[in-house]
Design a protein around this motif. Sequence first.
Motif, mmCIF file in Angstrom:
data_model
loop_
_atom_site.group_PDB
_atom_site.id
_atom_site.type_symbol
_atom_site.label_atom_id
_atom_site.label_comp_id
_atom_site.label_asym_id
_atom_site.label_seq_id
_atom_site.Cartn_x
_atom_site.Cartn_y
_atom_site.Cartn_z
ATOM 1 N N ALA A 44 0.810 -1.223 0.000
ATOM 2 C CA ALA A 44 0.000 0.000 0.000
ATOM 3 C C ALA A 44 0.841 1.271 0.000
ATOM 4 O O ALA A 44 0.429 2.301 -0.560
ATOM 5 N N ASP A 45 2.023 1.210 0.611
ATOM 6 C CA ASP A 45 2.857 2.403 0.753
ATOM 7 C C ASP A 45 4.318 1.972 0.817
ATOM 8 O O ASP A 45 4.843 1.686 1.889
ATOM 9 N N LEU A 46 4.973 1.921 -0.327
ATOM 10 C CA LEU A 46 6.336 1.401 -0.401
ATOM 11 C C LEU A 46 7.338 2.408 0.165
ATOM 12 O O LEU A 46 7.468 3.524 -0.340
ATOM 13 N N PRO A 47 8.071 2.040 1.219
ATOM 14 C CA PRO A 47 9.086 2.947 1.792
ATOM 15 C C PRO A 47 10.403 2.837 1.021
ATOM 16 O O PRO A 47 10.561 1.974 0.153
ATOM 17 N N ASP A 48 11.359 3.682 1.362
ATOM 18 C CA ASP A 48 12.695 3.576 0.772
ATOM 19 C C ASP A 48 13.488 2.444 1.410
ATOM 20 O O ASP A 48 14.305 1.802 0.768
ATOM 21 N N LEU A 49 13.236 2.213 2.701
ATOM 22 C CA LEU A 49 13.970 1.191 3.439
ATOM 23 C C LEU A 49 13.073 0.568 4.499
ATOM 24 O O LEU A 49 12.312 1.270 5.168
ATOM 25 N N VAL A 50 13.188 -0.744 4.664
ATOM 26 C CA VAL A 50 12.472 -1.469 5.714
ATOM 27 C C VAL A 50 13.480 -2.010 6.715
ATOM 28 O O VAL A 50 14.445 -2.680 6.341
ATOM 29 N N LEU A 51 13.275 -1.703 8.006
ATOM 30 C CA LEU A 51 14.063 -2.287 9.086
ATOM 31 C C LEU A 51 13.303 -3.521 9.562
ATOM 32 O O LEU A 51 12.281 -3.404 10.246
ATOM 33 N N PRO A 73 9.483 -4.992 -4.433
ATOM 34 C CA PRO A 73 10.885 -4.912 -3.996
ATOM 35 C C PRO A 73 11.283 -3.536 -3.469
ATOM 36 O O PRO A 73 10.894 -2.507 -4.030
ATOM 37 N N CYS A 74 12.030 -3.540 -2.393
ATOM 38 C CA CYS A 74 12.615 -2.320 -1.841
ATOM 39 C C CYS A 74 13.809 -2.706 -0.979
ATOM 40 O O CYS A 74 14.054 -3.892 -0.745
ATOM 41 N N ALA A 75 14.564 -1.724 -0.529
ATOM 42 C CA ALA A 75 15.731 -2.003 0.313
ATOM 43 C C ALA A 75 15.276 -2.508 1.682
ATOM 44 O O ALA A 75 14.388 -1.930 2.305
ATOM 45 N N ILE A 76 15.891 -3.610 2.146
ATOM 46 C CA ILE A 76 15.555 -4.201 3.443
ATOM 47 C C ILE A 76 16.826 -4.424 4.244
ATOM 48 O O ILE A 76 17.792 -5.012 3.753
ATOM 49 N N LEU A 77 16.831 -3.941 5.473
ATOM 50 C CA LEU A 77 17.924 -4.162 6.413
ATOM 51 C C LEU A 77 17.382 -5.000 7.570
ATOM 52 O O LEU A 77 16.438 -4.598 8.245
ATOM 53 N N VAL A 78 17.953 -6.179 7.776
ATOM 54 C CA VAL A 78 17.540 -7.015 8.895
ATOM 55 C C VAL A 78 18.061 -6.396 10.185
ATOM 56 O O VAL A 78 19.260 -6.143 10.324
ATOM 57 N N ALA A 93 17.386 -14.595 4.748
ATOM 58 C CA ALA A 93 16.807 -13.291 4.413
ATOM 59 C C ALA A 93 17.653 -12.569 3.374
ATOM 60 O O ALA A 93 17.137 -11.971 2.432
ATOM 61 N N MET A 94 18.981 -12.637 3.521
ATOM 62 C CA MET A 94 19.862 -12.010 2.544
ATOM 63 C C MET A 94 19.775 -12.718 1.206
ATOM 64 O O MET A 94 19.895 -12.102 0.139
ATOM 65 N N GLY A 95 19.552 -14.030 1.246
ATOM 66 C CA GLY A 95 19.366 -14.773 0.003
ATOM 67 C C GLY A 95 18.122 -14.346 -0.742
ATOM 68 O O GLY A 95 18.059 -14.432 -1.974
ATOM 69 N N CYS A 96 17.123 -13.880 0.001
ATOM 70 C CA CYS A 96 15.888 -13.403 -0.623
ATOM 71 C C CYS A 96 15.986 -11.945 -1.071
ATOM 72 O O CYS A 96 15.136 -11.479 -1.823
ATOM 73 N N GLY A 97 17.002 -11.232 -0.592
ATOM 74 C CA GLY A 97 17.155 -9.854 -1.044
ATOM 75 C C GLY A 97 17.476 -8.821 0.006
ATOM 76 O O GLY A 97 17.692 -7.656 -0.334
ATOM 77 N N ALA A 98 17.514 -9.210 1.300
ATOM 78 C CA ALA A 98 17.912 -8.243 2.319
ATOM 79 C C ALA A 98 19.350 -7.809 2.058
ATOM 80 O O ALA A 98 20.195 -8.619 1.686
ATOM 81 N N LEU A 99 19.621 -6.522 2.259
ATOM 82 C CA LEU A 99 20.936 -5.980 1.925
ATOM 83 C C LEU A 99 21.995 -6.275 2.965
ATOM 84 O O LEU A 99 23.168 -6.466 2.640
ATOM 85 N N LEU A 120 22.724 3.390 12.380
ATOM 86 C CA LEU A 120 22.726 4.578 11.520
ATOM 87 C C LEU A 120 23.797 4.484 10.441
ATOM 88 O O LEU A 120 23.598 4.949 9.310
ATOM 89 N N LYS A 121 24.918 3.869 10.767
ATOM 90 C CA LYS A 121 25.977 3.674 9.779
ATOM 91 C C LYS A 121 25.494 2.778 8.645
ATOM 92 O O LYS A 121 25.744 3.059 7.462
ATOM 93 N N LYS A 122 24.780 1.715 8.991
ATOM 94 C CA LYS A 122 24.240 0.810 7.971
ATOM 95 C C LYS A 122 23.212 1.530 7.100
ATOM 96 O O LYS A 122 23.207 1.385 5.869
#
Length: 343
Positions: A44-51, A73-78, A93-99, A120-122
């Motif tokens: 519904a609302d694609l963000p730039d990054l998902v934590l 698809p969007c940027a995902i940080l576990v 998760a990284m195999g599926c696309g997490a950065l 914050l560095k990540k």
Amino acid sequence: MRVAIVNDLLMAVEVLRRVLAAVGDYEIAWIAYNGAEAVEKCAADLPDLVLMDLIMPVMDGVQATCTIMRETPCAILVVTASVRGNAAKVFEAMGCGALDAVATPVLGPEGKIEGGAELLKKIKTISRLIGKPVANEKPGSPRVLPRSAPQLVAIGSSTGGPRALAEILSRLPEDFRASIVIVQHVDVQFAGGLAEWLNEQTHLTVTVASGGQTLREGMVYVAGTNDHLVIGSDLALHYTPEPRDYPYRPSVDTFFFSVEKHWPGKSVAVLLTGMGRDGAKGLLGLKRAGWHTIAQDEQTSIVYGMPRAAAEMGAAVEILPLDRIAESIARHMRSEEVAYLGG
């Protein structure tokens, strides 16, 4: 940058909110308390990054990551408190696309937040990956192969890389004699776990690369720090912090450039799935130096960024689906060995 938070613990959500608010450059797009809710909100609302947390009810972070990367698809940080105890889930998760992955910041004594700087560095690194390519240093030139140097397979990968690497290593023959060096975009705290996990997927021996280490036949070396892995003039592995302004750490380009400059042979270089352009220029330099270069194709890439950049600049001799890359590597190694022996 609009950032979404996915975590079932109210305290963790509040800590993440405080860390983001302290910077002022990040807007919280929305908050989800399980993976299924995150999938719906991304649609519904694609963000730039998902934590993305890993351990959650209804749908865990691995399944949510796979679904989001497949559907929106969007940027995902576990971001999870159990990174070391759940290394396999991190790599799934990284195999599926997490950065990347990082430990969840926690509220320490006297209300001080611990671990916020690393998060914050990540996020800063990912924002640069999303926004712009990186300038690269000028490559050097190859030399003639001495009999003491083994054949070398140089591999670079990022988003979706762990799964792709496991697929390739599992398909190589048991008597594979070349050295393999892997530069995967992964934080230092996960490098050891990645090497151990890959070691379970292949009959070859996988280890974390050490500074000063000399390459041996049949061994697989994985870059193991946030500094860049390089080949030195002594033909050994070394780590260097330069270039410091790369958003990619460790950098595939930096490794490929060092291989072109110092490694005295023409073997095989491979660029796999990943976001951004890291490795493309280095792969082009190796191709021009006479190496056999391979880029993963779009259909089998989790994120067709790095191999796309290589394909667009003509850096790949072959563009192959994932299940054919190991066969091509083995075939080229055999033909090089026959030529070397005068067969």
